[in-house]
Motif scaffolding. Sequence first.
Motif, mmCIF file in Angstrom:
data_model
loop_
_atom_site.group_PDB
_atom_site.id
_atom_site.type_symbol
_atom_site.label_atom_id
_atom_site.label_comp_id
_atom_site.label_asym_id
_atom_site.label_seq_id
_atom_site.Cartn_x
_atom_site.Cartn_y
_atom_site.Cartn_z
ATOM 1 N N GLY A 29 38.714 40.106 37.526
ATOM 2 C CA GLY A 29 38.008 41.071 36.704
ATOM 3 C C GLY A 29 38.898 41.749 35.684
ATOM 4 O O GLY A 29 40.127 41.612 35.709
ATOM 5 N N VAL A 30 38.261 42.500 34.786
ATOM 6 C CA VAL A 30 38.975 43.178 33.700
ATOM 7 C C VAL A 30 38.884 44.688 33.884
ATOM 8 O O VAL A 30 37.808 45.233 34.108
ATOM 9 C CB VAL A 30 38.397 42.777 32.325
ATOM 10 N N LEU B 38 50.753 44.212 41.904
ATOM 11 C CA LEU B 38 50.241 43.123 41.083
ATOM 12 C C LEU B 38 51.343 42.553 40.203
ATOM 13 O O LEU B 38 52.259 43.262 39.786
ATOM 14 C CB LEU B 38 49.110 43.628 40.184
ATOM 15 N N ASN B 39 51.238 41.275 39.919
ATOM 16 C CA ASN B 39 52.139 40.645 38.969
ATOM 17 C C ASN B 39 51.876 41.238 37.589
ATOM 18 O O ASN B 39 50.721 41.386 37.180
ATOM 19 C CB ASN B 39 51.881 39.136 38.941
ATOM 20 N N ARG B 40 52.915 41.565 36.858
ATOM 21 C CA ARG B 40 52.730 42.187 35.540
ATOM 22 C C ARG B 40 52.013 41.277 34.545
ATOM 23 O O ARG B 40 51.602 41.743 33.477
ATOM 24 C CB ARG B 40 54.071 42.630 34.967
ATOM 25 N N LYS B 41 51.849 40.027 34.877
ATOM 26 C CA LYS B 41 51.096 39.116 34.017
ATOM 27 C C LYS B 41 49.663 39.614 33.809
ATOM 28 O O LYS B 41 49.035 39.314 32.796
ATOM 29 C CB LYS B 41 51.084 37.718 34.636
ATOM 30 N N VAL B 42 49.146 40.386 34.778
ATOM 31 C CA VAL B 42 47.773 40.879 34.655
ATOM 32 C C VAL B 42 47.623 41.843 33.481
ATOM 33 O O VAL B 42 46.510 42.060 32.993
ATOM 34 C CB VAL B 42 47.287 41.561 35.958
ATOM 35 N N LEU B 43 48.727 42.428 33.016
ATOM 36 C CA LEU B 43 48.641 43.354 31.885
ATOM 37 C C LEU B 43 48.103 42.655 30.641
ATOM 38 O O LEU B 43 47.372 43.246 29.851
ATOM 39 C CB LEU B 43 50.016 43.961 31.599
ATOM 40 N N ALA B 44 48.481 41.398 30.460
ATOM 41 C CA ALA B 44 47.993 40.631 29.322
ATOM 42 C C ALA B 44 46.668 39.949 29.621
ATOM 43 O O ALA B 44 45.843 39.755 28.717
ATOM 44 C CB ALA B 44 49.022 39.578 28.914
ATOM 45 N N ASP B 45 46.438 39.606 30.883
ATOM 46 C CA ASP B 45 45.277 38.790 31.243
ATOM 47 C C ASP B 45 44.061 39.573 31.708
ATOM 48 O O ASP B 45 42.938 39.076 31.637
ATOM 49 C CB ASP B 45 45.659 37.807 32.363
ATOM 50 N N ASN B 46 44.272 40.803 32.208
ATOM 51 C CA ASN B 46 43.170 41.517 32.860
ATOM 52 C C ASN B 46 43.039 42.974 32.445
ATOM 53 O O ASN B 46 42.283 43.721 33.082
ATOM 54 C CB ASN B 46 43.335 41.465 34.386
ATOM 55 N N GLY C 137 40.946 49.773 44.575
ATOM 56 C CA GLY C 137 39.830 49.230 43.794
ATOM 57 C C GLY C 137 40.302 48.427 42.605
ATOM 58 O O GLY C 137 39.756 47.343 42.316
ATOM 59 N N ILE C 138 41.312 48.940 41.905
ATOM 60 C CA ILE C 138 41.862 48.198 40.764
ATOM 61 C C ILE C 138 42.459 46.877 41.232
ATOM 62 O O ILE C 138 42.256 45.826 40.608
ATOM 63 C CB ILE C 138 42.922 49.042 40.036
ATOM 64 N N GLY C 139 43.173 46.923 42.339
ATOM 65 C CA GLY C 139 43.764 45.704 42.878
ATOM 66 C C GLY C 139 42.710 44.668 43.213
ATOM 67 O O GLY C 139 42.858 43.482 42.897
ATOM 68 N N ALA C 140 41.629 45.107 43.860
ATOM 69 C CA ALA C 140 40.551 44.178 44.223
ATOM 70 C C ALA C 140 39.871 43.617 42.978
ATOM 71 O O ALA C 140 39.525 42.425 42.923
ATOM 72 C CB ALA C 140 39.529 44.891 45.102
ATOM 73 N N LEU C 141 39.658 44.479 41.952
ATOM 74 C CA LEU C 141 39.039 44.037 40.707
ATOM 75 C C LEU C 141 39.867 42.943 40.047
ATOM 76 O O LEU C 141 39.341 41.886 39.649
ATOM 77 C CB LEU C 141 38.887 45.230 39.759
ATOM 78 N N PRO D 201 30.144 41.382 40.294
ATOM 79 C CA PRO D 201 31.162 40.426 39.865
ATOM 80 C C PRO D 201 30.965 40.040 38.404
ATOM 81 O O PRO D 201 29.832 39.891 37.931
ATOM 82 C CB PRO D 201 30.925 39.224 40.791
ATOM 83 N N GLY D 202 32.068 39.938 37.688
ATOM 84 C CA GLY D 202 31.990 39.551 36.288
ATOM 85 C C GLY D 202 31.832 40.709 35.328
ATOM 86 O O GLY D 202 31.936 40.524 34.116
ATOM 87 N N VAL D 203 31.571 41.909 35.845
ATOM 88 C CA VAL D 203 31.445 43.102 34.997
ATOM 89 C C VAL D 203 32.785 43.829 34.955
ATOM 90 O O VAL D 203 33.381 44.114 35.994
ATOM 91 C CB VAL D 203 30.349 44.042 35.528
ATOM 92 N N ALA D 204 33.283 44.092 33.753
ATOM 93 C CA ALA D 204 34.529 44.840 33.600
ATOM 94 C C ALA D 204 34.273 46.314 33.885
ATOM 95 O O ALA D 204 33.133 46.789 33.812
ATOM 96 C CB ALA D 204 35.085 44.655 32.195
ATOM 97 N N TYR D 205 35.356 47.055 34.193
ATOM 98 C CA TYR D 205 35.198 48.463 34.565
ATOM 99 C C TYR D 205 36.096 49.320 33.698
ATOM 100 O O TYR D 205 37.303 49.094 33.599
ATOM 101 C CB TYR D 205 35.563 48.642 36.035
ATOM 102 N N SER D 206 35.498 50.331 33.048
ATOM 103 C CA SER D 206 36.209 51.238 32.163
ATOM 104 C C SER D 206 36.286 52.613 32.800
ATOM 105 O O SER D 206 35.268 53.288 32.969
ATOM 106 C CB SER D 206 35.478 51.322 30.815
#
Length: 338
Positions: free
Chosen positions: A258-259, A292-300, A249-253, A231-236
């Motif tokens: 998460g980022v 997912l809500n498209r708001k995550v594009l800016a936030d996550n 997995g992306i949805g859960a992150l 938790p708290g680690v972003a994934y590239s």
Amino acid sequence: MTGSGLPTGVGTGVGSMPGTDARAAAEVVNGELDFTHLVELPGRGIGSDLIGRMAAILVDLPMDTATWGYRLAQRHSRLARRAADLLAEDLDVVEELWETAGFVGTGRPFKVQVAGPFTTSASVELANGQRVLKDHGAVRDIVESTAEGVREHVAEVERRLGARVVVQLDEPMIGQVIDGAVKPLTRFDPIRAVPVVEVARALTELVDHVGAPVILHDCGRPRWDLLEHLPGVAYSIDVTKPSATDLDGIGALVDRGGVLVAGRVPSTAPDRPLAAERVATELAALTDRIGLNRKVLADNVIVAPTCGLAGASASWAKSALAITAEAGQLLAGDPSAL
């Protein structure tokens, strides 16, 4: 900006760049990106590639060259001096660029990349020719040495640049480590698989010791079984052809705040021209598929090339970063317009 301390709705590079000119590469990275990073130039040879650079990062674990790569050594070697000199050169160049641009002391985000301890352990040899990964105690030493070395590296970058430093742990071999698929010295002496929980525990200790935001980067098949323990680690990861498991997995992150560092811009020049608008639109479509809500594009979400750019032409490396940066800006805008 997220609670993790990572900038989002931006673009960044993975790390490596083509060529051998540190200044030219740094000028491109710092000229094209808002979320810039320390360049890696593996074209310069030993001590400059992903594993060789660790000779300048590891604390109290000297490295030297070996017949097929790198090995742990008894004392500091020419390799360690070369790696340290190259790293210092890269830092000198970016410090000068930041001073000229007026960025020093502004808290601007800046990313450094280092090999993760498990990829290092799977790549570096012991004195007997075995992989470090073969020796549980040696692996533990690598984890602790990496943690302290990265902490010192972050402190130096903060001191030089006055930046908000983000650490990227490159772990391209972590899937092989977990699956017990790392090639041994002989087929009669296999290397044990390292359980996911053991890997996660070691990485968590490292992250806690470093004390900076961390991105885990993996060019291979995404390991969601590992990430759920971090938790708290972003994934590239490369998101050009996500599987159903990747979508979950992306949805859960994202659901847990998460980022995702979304690798979407090719690391070598594509056959057809690529526009930032297409990259942003495809990432928006990805969030729609997941629900997912498209708001995550800016936030996550942070946009990135699919992998390092060392194998690209100089012209494509510059274009790829420009496209990445513009796509990130588009994600930070009106999501309904994508």
